[in-house]
Design an enzyme around this catalytic site. Sequence first.
Site, PDB file in Angstrom:
ATOM      1  N   LYS A 157      22.199  42.596   7.346  1.00  0.00           N
ATOM      2  CA  LYS A 157      21.655  41.480   6.559  1.00  0.00           C
ATOM      3  C   LYS A 157      21.563  40.243   7.465  1.00  0.00           C
ATOM      4  O   LYS A 157      22.525  39.502   7.640  1.00  0.00           O
ATOM      5  CB  LYS A 157      22.514  41.151   5.342  1.00  0.00           C
ATOM      6  CG  LYS A 157      21.738  40.228   4.383  1.00  0.00           C
ATOM      7  CD  LYS A 157      22.554  39.215   3.659  1.00  0.00           C
ATOM      8  CE  LYS A 157      22.838  37.941   4.375  1.00  0.00           C
ATOM      9  NZ  LYS A 157      21.705  37.059   4.688  1.00  0.00           N
ATOM     10  N   GLU A 199      33.488  36.658  13.206  1.00  0.00           N
ATOM     11  CA  GLU A 199      33.173  35.793  14.362  1.00  0.00           C
ATOM     12  C   GLU A 199      32.745  34.456  13.774  1.00  0.00           C
ATOM     13  O   GLU A 199      31.634  34.333  13.262  1.00  0.00           O
ATOM     14  CB  GLU A 199      32.029  36.403  15.177  1.00  0.00           C
ATOM     15  CG  GLU A 199      32.227  37.856  15.588  1.00  0.00           C
ATOM     16  CD  GLU A 199      33.210  38.029  16.717  1.00  0.00           C
ATOM     17  OE1 GLU A 199      33.588  37.020  17.338  1.00  0.00           O
ATOM     18  OE2 GLU A 199      33.627  39.166  16.960  1.00  0.00           O
ATOM     19  N   CYS A 210      28.137  28.999  18.855  1.00  0.00           N
ATOM     20  CA  CYS A 210      29.531  28.964  18.403  1.00  0.00           C
ATOM     21  C   CYS A 210      30.493  28.632  19.532  1.00  0.00           C
ATOM     22  O   CYS A 210      31.526  28.023  19.310  1.00  0.00           O
ATOM     23  CB  CYS A 210      29.893  30.294  17.767  1.00  0.00           C
ATOM     24  SG  CYS A 210      29.586  31.689  18.859  1.00  0.00           S
ATOM     25  N   GLU A 248      33.465  21.099  13.060  1.00  0.00           N
ATOM     26  CA  GLU A 248      32.376  21.595  13.907  1.00  0.00           C
ATOM     27  C   GLU A 248      31.077  20.879  13.534  1.00  0.00           C
ATOM     28  O   GLU A 248      30.705  20.831  12.367  1.00  0.00           O
ATOM     29  CB  GLU A 248      32.226  23.107  13.667  1.00  0.00           C
ATOM     30  CG  GLU A 248      31.191  23.775  14.536  1.00  0.00           C
ATOM     31  CD  GLU A 248      30.987  25.247  14.147  1.00  0.00           C
ATOM     32  OE1 GLU A 248      30.890  25.540  12.937  1.00  0.00           O
ATOM     33  OE2 GLU A 248      30.922  26.094  15.054  1.00  0.00           O
TER      34      GLU A 248
HETATM   35  P1  NAD Z   1      26.852  30.997   7.149  1.00  0.00           P
HETATM   36  O1  NAD Z   1      28.246  31.432   6.973  1.00  0.00           O
HETATM   37  O2  NAD Z   1      26.299  30.036   6.177  1.00  0.00           O
HETATM   38  O3  NAD Z   1      25.835  32.227   7.147  1.00  0.00           O
HETATM   39  C1  NAD Z   1      25.996  33.336   8.010  1.00  0.00           C
HETATM   40  C2  NAD Z   1      25.419  34.579   7.345  1.00  0.00           C
HETATM   41  O4  NAD Z   1      26.161  34.844   6.157  1.00  0.00           O
HETATM   42  C3  NAD Z   1      23.958  34.434   6.896  1.00  0.00           C
HETATM   43  O5  NAD Z   1      23.296  35.680   7.050  1.00  0.00           O
HETATM   44  C4  NAD Z   1      24.094  34.091   5.432  1.00  0.00           C
HETATM   45  O6  NAD Z   1      22.954  34.441   4.672  1.00  0.00           O
HETATM   46  C5  NAD Z   1      25.285  34.957   5.039  1.00  0.00           C
HETATM   47  N1  NAD Z   1      26.010  34.496   3.848  1.00  0.00           N
HETATM   48  C6  NAD Z   1      26.154  33.226   3.402  1.00  0.00           C
HETATM   49  N2  NAD Z   1      26.906  33.217   2.280  1.00  0.00           N
HETATM   50  C7  NAD Z   1      27.249  34.496   2.019  1.00  0.00           C
HETATM   51  C8  NAD Z   1      28.027  35.133   1.007  1.00  0.00           C
HETATM   52  N3  NAD Z   1      28.605  34.436   0.015  1.00  0.00           N
HETATM   53  N4  NAD Z   1      28.179  36.463   1.057  1.00  0.00           N
HETATM   54  C9  NAD Z   1      27.630  37.188   2.057  1.00  0.00           C
HETATM   55  N5  NAD Z   1      26.868  36.645   3.033  1.00  0.00           N
HETATM   56  C10 NAD Z   1      26.683  35.318   3.022  1.00  0.00           C
HETATM   57  O7  NAD Z   1      26.770  30.433   8.628  1.00  0.00           O
HETATM   58  P2  NAD Z   1      25.594  29.619   9.288  1.00  0.00           P
HETATM   59  O8  NAD Z   1      25.780  28.197   8.957  1.00  0.00           O
HETATM   60  O9  NAD Z   1      24.304  30.246   8.987  1.00  0.00           O
HETATM   61  O10 NAD Z   1      25.906  29.865  10.834  1.00  0.00           O
HETATM   62  C11 NAD Z   1      26.516  28.922  11.611  1.00  0.00           C
HETATM   63  C12 NAD Z   1      28.000  29.214  11.752  1.00  0.00           C
HETATM   64  O11 NAD Z   1      28.166  30.465  12.391  1.00  0.00           O
HETATM   65  C13 NAD Z   1      28.709  28.212  12.626  1.00  0.00           C
HETATM   66  O12 NAD Z   1      29.938  27.856  12.038  1.00  0.00           O
HETATM   67  C14 NAD Z   1      28.958  28.969  13.918  1.00  0.00           C
HETATM   68  O13 NAD Z   1      30.054  28.514  14.664  1.00  0.00           O
HETATM   69  C15 NAD Z   1      29.135  30.360  13.423  1.00  0.00           C
HETATM   70  N6  NAD Z   1      28.845  31.341  14.469  1.00  0.00           N
HETATM   71  C16 NAD Z   1      29.883  32.023  15.034  1.00  0.00           C
HETATM   72  C17 NAD Z   1      29.652  32.922  16.069  1.00  0.00           C
HETATM   73  C18 NAD Z   1      30.792  33.661  16.740  1.00  0.00           C
HETATM   74  O14 NAD Z   1      30.522  34.616  17.449  1.00  0.00           O
HETATM   75  N7  NAD Z   1      32.025  33.250  16.554  1.00  0.00           N
HETATM   76  C19 NAD Z   1      28.347  33.135  16.509  1.00  0.00           C
HETATM   77  C20 NAD Z   1      27.320  32.430  15.913  1.00  0.00           C
HETATM   78  C21 NAD Z   1      27.579  31.539  14.880  1.00  0.00           C
END
Ligand code: NAD
Length: 540
Positions: free
Chosen positions: A204, A277, A311, A409
């Site tokens: 997804k 992650e 990230c 962040e």
């Molecule tokens: P997010 O948590 O809002 O979304 C990430 C994914 O989760 C998306 O596909 C989203 O549609 C899905 N999602 C959202 N709510 C959900 C739920 N209730 N149930 C299931 N899936 C759901 O994150 P974002 O804002 O899109 O991404 C940025 C964040 O990701 C930042 O905090 C960044 O640090 C982190 N990130 C971490 C890494 C790592 O490897 N540690 C890598 C990239 C990004």
Amino acid sequence: MSEPTPDGQTGGLVDGPRDPEHDPSAHYALERSDVEALAARQIATTGRTRLVVSPLGGQPLAHLPESSATDVTEAFRRARVAQKQWARTPLDTRSEALLRLHDLLLDHQAELIDLVVWESGKARKDAFLEVAHLAMTARYYARTAHQHLDTRRVPGLFPVLTRAEVNRVPKGVVGIISPWNYPLTLALCDGLPALLAGNAVVSKPDSQTTLTALMAARLLDQAGFPKDLWQVVVGPPAEVGGAVVAQADYVCFTGSTATGKLIAAQCAERLIGCSLELGGKNPMLVLHDANLDAAAEGAVRAVFSNAGQLCISVERLFVADQVYDRFVEQFVARTRAMTLGASQDWAVDMGSLVSQAQLDKVTSHVEDAVAKGARVLAGGKARPDLGPYVFEPTILEGVTASMDLFAAETFGPVVSVYRFHDEGEAVERANQGSYGLNASVWTRDGDRGRAVARSLVAGTVNVNEGYGAAFGSLAAPMGGMRESGLGRRQGAEGILRYTETQSVGTQRVLPIRPVLGMSEESYAKVMTTALRVLKKVGRA
Ligand code: NAD
């Protein structure tokens, strides 16, 4: 879509946005037939669609179908059937498919980069790194498959009498939920070891970057992975993502810490494993003996790669008193010289943020800091003249704990610079907060840098580099401590998480009980002697 030319390059996915007034077929920035061919790979029967707009210039990209919870169930049904057959496919055959994927990624890089830039607004060089990271991941796991997955002999209860071995059994169907910031590599890099280990995947991706994920799925098909082995579903996050977590045998989630905690709770309800992650507030330490030129250049990449939407990018910079002024002068000069833009041009150093929501968050962090007394050394404002969501690379000084961006962040091109007098104090300040993802140390003394690394609370630490040395070493695990995550991608941990261990013990010649009329008491004495001997001969 264009085929590779003899020199291995491909044409772009599209020519670029055209004026619909002069070309009625050019309503969207992407060719409709290309989009439809990609979208056919997604399971989506709702009839609902959503408009995806490019951050480059607000161009409509495409109307894309939305999946529902019912579609997710169908995706799992197909994936489970495919997985049973795939788990019986020889490991070498699975590895060969990964190596073919490696080549396909490199051959189709122009097309992939076009699409990543259209959907995310990032600089082209940042999109290329996604291709490179994914190709390296494919190669690493293909070449180390046997090392991780072969059945392993371990010492049995008694030498000769007991044979013990450990199998690695696939979990089944893995759910992968990924964000928009690295839409190509994060859609696939965690899935490749899952497939190699004999699993199927239901992926997804984020709704903003679906087409990139669908093109990645197409390359998997072309590499020879059975089509139903990799399912793509996209739709409202809680509905579609929730349905993935509700049916998966293991979940790999990349995204925010807030969502990660929700996912972890849902996995706990079902007693399934997950790797998370998550976010970071990553520190970089410039020690007094650092090569300042290299550190200033490295800081630009560590802070502003992918417009800070990375990230593992650096948001806090601690600089030794003795070199503070010289370092900051060089860092500011290099930052001001960066070429900003929102385009497909290779000359762009830093691209756009992905969305209005990201722009709002970055703007509010900077405005809050400035209102509370932070000084802007470079950047500090949005650049709507360059693109709807472009924000300047920004360096702040005088940031205090009362400001929103001190510990939270930002996930944008903003860094706070702090002066330190004593290395121990710098390490202590770097370790403050709730995250623990990545850190960076700059010094001419590699041993000292590695010693400092051990005292930092971070899953990866880079010496004389911002993030690439650790992240790019595929044999090294990558992930976060504290609220930056659970589990690791890459290395042995990155593939073993998708397996169950199964221990098989075979008893030979003598049973594990008294024999030949021996009493239990005599058996206990024989066993006691045997245990003493085993210790004496050094057996584990
Ligand atoms: P997010 O948590 O809002 O979304 C990430 C994914 O989760 C998306 O596909 C989203 O549609 C899905 N999602 C959202 N709510 C959900 C739920 N209730 N149930 C299931 N899936 C759901 O994150 P974002 O804002 O899109 O991404 C940025 C964040 O990701 C930042 O905090 C960044 O640090 C982190 N990130 C971490 C890494 C790592 O490897 N540690 C890598 C990239 C990004």
